[in-house]
Motif scaffolding. Structure first.
Motif, PDB file in Angstrom:
ATOM      1  N   ILE A   1      73.965  61.743 -44.269  1.00  0.00           N
ATOM      2  CA  ILE A   1      72.534  61.810 -43.957  1.00  0.00           C
ATOM      3  C   ILE A   1      72.275  61.418 -42.503  1.00  0.00           C
ATOM      4  N   ASP A   2      72.906  60.338 -42.039  1.00  0.00           N
ATOM      5  CA  ASP A   2      72.643  59.912 -40.657  1.00  0.00           C
ATOM      6  C   ASP A   2      73.132  60.943 -39.641  1.00  0.00           C
ATOM      7  N   THR A   3      74.212  61.650 -39.958  1.00  0.00           N
ATOM      8  CA  THR A   3      74.676  62.739 -39.086  1.00  0.00           C
ATOM      9  C   THR A   3      73.636  63.852 -39.014  1.00  0.00           C
ATOM     10  N   LEU A   4      73.099  64.227 -40.160  1.00  0.00           N
ATOM     11  CA  LEU A   4      72.079  65.287 -40.215  1.00  0.00           C
ATOM     12  C   LEU A   4      70.840  64.912 -39.423  1.00  0.00           C
ATOM     13  N   VAL A   5      70.394  63.681 -39.579  1.00  0.00           N
ATOM     14  CA  VAL A   5      69.191  63.226 -38.878  1.00  0.00           C
ATOM     15  C   VAL A   5      69.394  63.346 -37.366  1.00  0.00           C
ATOM     16  N   ARG A   6      70.580  62.982 -36.889  1.00  0.00           N
ATOM     17  CA  ARG A   6      70.881  63.123 -35.457  1.00  0.00           C
ATOM     18  C   ARG A   6      70.936  64.591 -35.048  1.00  0.00           C
ATOM     19  N   GLU A   7      71.614  65.414 -35.853  1.00  0.00           N
ATOM     20  CA  GLU A   7      71.768  66.837 -35.506  1.00  0.00           C
ATOM     21  C   GLU A   7      70.430  67.575 -35.495  1.00  0.00           C
ATOM     22  N   LEU A   8      69.496  67.147 -36.330  1.00  0.00           N
ATOM     23  CA  LEU A   8      68.184  67.801 -36.405  1.00  0.00           C
ATOM     24  C   LEU A   8      67.162  67.171 -35.451  1.00  0.00           C
ATOM     25  N   ASN A   9      67.612  66.173 -34.686  1.00  0.00           N
ATOM     26  CA  ASN A   9      66.738  65.505 -33.706  1.00  0.00           C
ATOM     27  C   ASN A   9      65.478  64.915 -34.352  1.00  0.00           C
ATOM     28  N   ILE A  10      65.640  64.359 -35.544  1.00  0.00           N
ATOM     29  CA  ILE A  10      64.528  63.661 -36.189  1.00  0.00           C
ATOM     30  C   ILE A  10      64.369  62.305 -35.509  1.00  0.00           C
ATOM     31  N   PRO A  11      63.165  61.955 -35.067  1.00  0.00           N
ATOM     32  CA  PRO A  11      62.977  60.690 -34.317  1.00  0.00           C
ATOM     33  C   PRO A  11      63.387  59.468 -35.124  1.00  0.00           C
ATOM     34  N   ASP A  12      63.843  58.418 -34.421  1.00  0.00           N
ATOM     35  CA  ASP A  12      64.300  57.181 -35.065  1.00  0.00           C
ATOM     36  C   ASP A  12      63.200  56.476 -35.848  1.00  0.00           C
ATOM     37  N   ASP A  13      61.950  56.694 -35.454  1.00  0.00           N
ATOM     38  CA  ASP A  13      60.848  56.010 -36.128  1.00  0.00           C
ATOM     39  C   ASP A  13      60.159  56.893 -37.166  1.00  0.00           C
ATOM     40  N   ALA A  14      60.685  58.100 -37.408  1.00  0.00           N
ATOM     41  CA  ALA A  14      60.062  59.015 -38.385  1.00  0.00           C
ATOM     42  C   ALA A  14      60.346  58.523 -39.801  1.00  0.00           C
ATOM     43  N   PRO A  15      59.331  58.416 -40.650  1.00  0.00           N
ATOM     44  CA  PRO A  15      59.569  57.992 -42.035  1.00  0.00           C
ATOM     45  C   PRO A  15      60.312  59.066 -42.819  1.00  0.00           C
ATOM     46  N   LEU A  16      61.333  58.655 -43.556  1.00  0.00           N
ATOM     47  CA  LEU A  16      62.150  59.580 -44.337  1.00  0.00           C
ATOM     48  C   LEU A  16      61.951  59.344 -45.831  1.00  0.00           C
ATOM     49  N   PHE A  17      61.759  60.428 -46.561  1.00  0.00           N
ATOM     50  CA  PHE A  17      61.728  60.408 -48.027  1.00  0.00           C
ATOM     51  C   PHE A  17      62.946  61.207 -48.478  1.00  0.00           C
ATOM     52  N   VAL A  18      63.911  60.526 -49.111  1.00  0.00           N
ATOM     53  CA  VAL A  18      65.172  61.174 -49.493  1.00  0.00           C
ATOM     54  C   VAL A  18      65.236  61.290 -51.015  1.00  0.00           C
ATOM     55  N   LYS A  19      65.170  62.519 -51.504  1.00  0.00           N
ATOM     56  CA  LYS A  19      65.327  62.773 -52.939  1.00  0.00           C
ATOM     57  C   LYS A  19      66.784  63.128 -53.203  1.00  0.00           C
ATOM     58  N   VAL A  20      67.396  62.521 -54.223  1.00  0.00           N
ATOM     59  CA  VAL A  20      68.830  62.697 -54.451  1.00  0.00           C
ATOM     60  C   VAL A  20      69.092  63.036 -55.923  1.00  0.00           C
ATOM     61  N   ASP A  21      69.730  64.187 -56.142  1.00  0.00           N
ATOM     62  CA  ASP A  21      70.246  64.544 -57.465  1.00  0.00           C
ATOM     63  C   ASP A  21      71.498  65.380 -57.234  1.00  0.00           C
ATOM     64  N   VAL A  22      72.657  64.714 -57.258  1.00  0.00           N
ATOM     65  CA  VAL A  22      73.910  65.387 -56.891  1.00  0.00           C
ATOM     66  C   VAL A  22      75.014  65.140 -57.925  1.00  0.00           C
TER      67      VAL A  22
END
Length: 284
Positions: free
Chosen positions: A202-223
């Motif tokens: 997830i942290d790799t994706l956030v960096r690759e997509l240039n999502i700001p460090d202060d942007a609130p994230l809602f992560v839904k997980v069913d894997v």
């Protein structure tokens, strides 16, 4: 004609008592009681999905919902029943937002997006939705559903998520929602094949997509049992984090998730939905 009026009379006679039993928000509370609601449907022939109509074609299914149109391949009737159940749980009962809300400035990461049921819901509320689905055919329908519904704030990606970056084997099940990176050894014969898929943290994706460090994230997980690895992959992020997790894939999954979340200063809560359990967490 007589049967139709008789059915309506039975339905009306059955329904009047529920506001007394359940009080305020009686319809919502009744829907949570899945066993009782299912029996009521059978008694009155009342469709559970007045807001959802499903049509079955030769090789695909189309669901017309109050939020948009969803399509997927037709595999078998067991897969169809799970699809219908997921539509009810995610779009009608909104199980993933039962204890956490999606805000207008949230970036949603849908881990295990399948064909995009939760993606569709989240796209109506969030700033951006990143929908992650590793299986090629599921991803084909996910991308089609994004296009059909003109979801301009959705980025679909054909990848799996775990606590490492690289390639791994996705083990394929007869049911389209049950493909997994972490197959249960006791059910090894259930998985018919495997394919290589790209894997990201997830942290790799956030960096690759240039999502700001202060942007609130809602992560839904069913894997399908790999939820713990997904959570680990996001813990280093500085972003405000909310997790909504399907936690019913192996016996100790709830305890494992609660333990790691509390160790990392998350406030965690659980919800039992029929036989299933969901974990909700946010930074405390």
């Amino acid at each position: 004609m007589i049967y139709r009026y008789l059915r309506k009379a039975i339905r009306t006679g059955v329904l009047w008592i529920f506001p007394i039993l359940y009080g305020k928000n009686w319809w919502y509370k009744l829907r949570r009681n899945e066993n009782l609601y299912g029996r009521l449907n059978r008694i009155t022939d009342m469709p559970y999905n007045k807001l959802i109509k499903i049509t079955i074609h030769k090789d695909h299914i189309i669901a017309f919902t109050h939020m948009g149109i969803l399509t997927k391949n037709f595999i078998n009737y067991d897969d169809l029943e799970i699809f219908k159940s997921n539509l009810r749980e995610i779009l009608l009962d909104e199980i993933y937002t039962a204890k956490l809300s999606i805000n207008a400035d949230d970036y949603v990461i849908d881990v295990g997006a399948h064909v995009g049921i939760f993606t569709l819901l989240a796209s109506k509320r969030a700033k951006l939705v990143v929908a992650l689905e590793p299986h090629p055919l599921n991803f084909k329908y996910l991308r089609a559903n994004v296009k059909i519904n003109d979801l301009r704030n959705v980025i679909p990606l054909n990848i799996a998520v775990s606590d490492y970056d690289g390639l791994d084997e996705l083990h394929l099940a007869p049911i389209s929602t049950e493909h997994t990176l972490t197959p249960d050894k006791a059910r090894a014969r259930y998985f018919v094949n495997s394919i290589k898929v790209p894997v990201r943290r997830i942290d790799t994706l956030v960096r690759e997509l240039n999502i700001p460090d202060d942007a609130p994230l809602f992560v839904k997980v069913d894997v399908e049992g790999a939820e713990l690895n997904v959570i680990r992959s996001a813990l280093a992020l500085k972003n405000p984090l909310k997790f909504s997790i399907a936690a019913y894939h192996y016996p100790n999954e709830v305890m494992d998730l609660i333990k790691i979340l509390k160790e990392n200063t998350f406030k965690a809560d659980i919800l039992r939905y029929g036989p299933d359990v969901y974990v909700y967490a946010r930074k405390s």
